[in-house]
Write an enzyme that holds these catalytic residues in place. Structure first.
Site, PDB file in Angstrom:
ATOM      1  N   SER A  54      17.807  16.218 -24.378  1.00 48.59           N
ATOM      2  CA  SER A  54      17.768  16.514 -22.948  1.00 48.59           C
ATOM      3  C   SER A  54      17.906  15.225 -22.160  1.00 48.59           C
ATOM      4  O   SER A  54      17.598  14.142 -22.666  1.00 48.59           O
ATOM      5  CB  SER A  54      16.444  17.187 -22.582  1.00 48.59           C
ATOM      6  OG  SER A  54      16.325  17.284 -21.170  1.00 48.59           O
ATOM      7  N   HIS A  55      18.349  15.334 -20.921  1.00 51.88           N
ATOM      8  CA  HIS A  55      18.351  14.165 -20.043  1.00 51.88           C
ATOM      9  C   HIS A  55      16.923  13.667 -19.817  1.00 51.88           C
ATOM     10  O   HIS A  55      16.697  12.500 -19.540  1.00 51.88           O
ATOM     11  CB  HIS A  55      18.963  14.509 -18.679  1.00 51.88           C
ATOM     12  CG  HIS A  55      20.469  14.498 -18.678  1.00 51.88           C
ATOM     13  ND1 HIS A  55      21.219  15.293 -19.509  1.00 51.88           N
ATOM     14  CD2 HIS A  55      21.368  13.777 -17.956  1.00 51.88           C
ATOM     15  CE1 HIS A  55      22.504  15.058 -19.290  1.00 51.88           C
ATOM     16  NE2 HIS A  55      22.620  14.143 -18.349  1.00 51.88           N
ATOM     17  N   SER A  56      15.968  14.580 -19.920  1.00 49.91           N
ATOM     18  CA  SER A  56      14.568  14.236 -19.673  1.00 49.91           C
ATOM     19  C   SER A  56      13.782  14.198 -20.974  1.00 49.91           C
ATOM     20  O   SER A  56      13.749  15.195 -21.705  1.00 49.91           O
ATOM     21  CB  SER A  56      13.956  15.287 -18.740  1.00 49.91           C
ATOM     22  OG  SER A  56      12.558  15.306 -18.882  1.00 49.91           O
TER      23      SER A  56
END
Lengths: 203, 130
Positions: free
Chosen positions: B11-13
């Site tokens: 994930s980007h996060s």
């Protein structure tokens, strides 16, 4: 001579991206996820940090290594995209290809990586016309060729403004992407100008 | 081919990736090797090819590794990480075209029963058709 040219290319492209990072991020905040300039700056800083090592290499190896640095350091889609451009150019350079052949392979790798083509409001909307100018006008005297390439890059970037984005994050906005410059097309235009600046200064 | 397919959540996060792995652990259990990775090389939102490569290695299985990704750059960086593997390893890693959280749980449920890599990915990808 090659070493000085490679060092100049690294310096000029990195300086351009550093100077324009905020503006690119601003464009990306309008229609993307707002990280394009900062991501590219991180990538080009990594290349600049390896300036001495890269500029001592054969051009094909330097292109490949610079591409790998972008892949590993950028952290957004522009890393694999610009990385593939440079690694594609490296592959053609290694096979003895001239600059038009190198850029052709680089652009082909960007198309493959991004699963995209001209007209989707991406960096390819600048790279593909620039490649066409380079291929069709390669025989002209260098100052004229450089002027034609700069003009092509400017016109092509301008043409992304009315486009509807169909690839990349901007495509999520649908028609709201119309009326904004594409950040990737803009960074490609800026980098092409940086390369032209260096080539224009060559004896 | 043997063993349980490993999962990598990209994930980007980092929080989203870790949270997804937490959900897999609670809903499916600890049998499936599952690694979270997220964040760009500077620690901000984004993804990192080197981190994805390390995550693939950390869950490596002879049965293969399935990767779940969120948006755009995550998929492109995961593809890049796969391409940088050696030829033999590359054949054993696939990106599932499925929503991150739902896909991860379906993939893990399928993997925990000893399913093949193709079955694990098909199971995750079937979510969209449902």
């Amino acid at each position: 001579m090659t070493e000085a040219l490679l060092a100049a290319l690294i310096d000029r492209t990195a300086a351009t991206i550093a100077a324009e990072a905020e503006a690119l991020t601003g464009l990306d905040q309008a229609i993307g996820d707002g990280d394009h300039g900062l991501n590219l700056r991180r990538g080009f800083e990594a290349i600049a940090a390896e300036r001495a090592r890269l500029s001592a290499m054969a051009p094909a190896d330097a292109l490949h290594q610079a591409g790998m640095l972008l892949v590993m350091k950028v952290g957004g889609a522009s890393g694999p995209l610009y990385g593939s451009l440079l690694m594609g150019m490296a592959k053609a350079a290694k096979a003895g290809g001239d600059l038009p052949a190198q850029l052709a392979e680089g652009v082909a790798q960007v198309q493959k990586r991004g699963k995209s083509d001209a007209g989707a409001k991406t960096m390819l909307d600048v790279l593909i016309p620039v490649l066409a100018t380079l291929q069709t006008q390669a025989g002209r005297p260098r100052p004229e060729l450089i002027r034609a390439i700069r003009q092509t890059a400017d016109d092509a970037r301008e043409a992304t403004k009315p486009m509807l984005a169909t690839r990349g994050r901007a495509s999520f906005l649908g028609e709201r992407s119309i009326g904004h410059y594409d950040p990737g097309a803009t960074s490609s235009q800026l980098l092409i100008h940086a390369v032209c600046d260096v080539l224009a200064e060559q004896p | 081919m043997s063993g349980i397919v490993g999962l990598v959540i990209v994930s980007h996060s980092p929080e989203v990736a870790r949270g997804t792995v937490d959900m897999v652990r609670q809903m499916v259990g600890d049998d499936v090797p599952c690694a979270a990775c997220g964040g760009n090389p500077a620690g901000g939102l984004g993804t990192d090819v080197g981190q994805i490569q390390a995550a693939i290695r950390s869950v490596w299985s002879a049965a293969g590794v399935a990767i779940l990704v969120d948006l755009g750059g995550a998929e492109m960086n995961a593809e890049m990480a796969i391409e940088l593997l050696d030829d033999a390893s590359r054949q054993l890693v696939r990106i599932c075209q499925a929503p991150l959280v739902e896909g991860a749980i379906l993939a893990a449920a399928e993997a925990s029963g000893g399913a093949s890599l193709a079955e694990v990915c098909a199971s995750a990808e079937a979510w969209q058709a449902a």
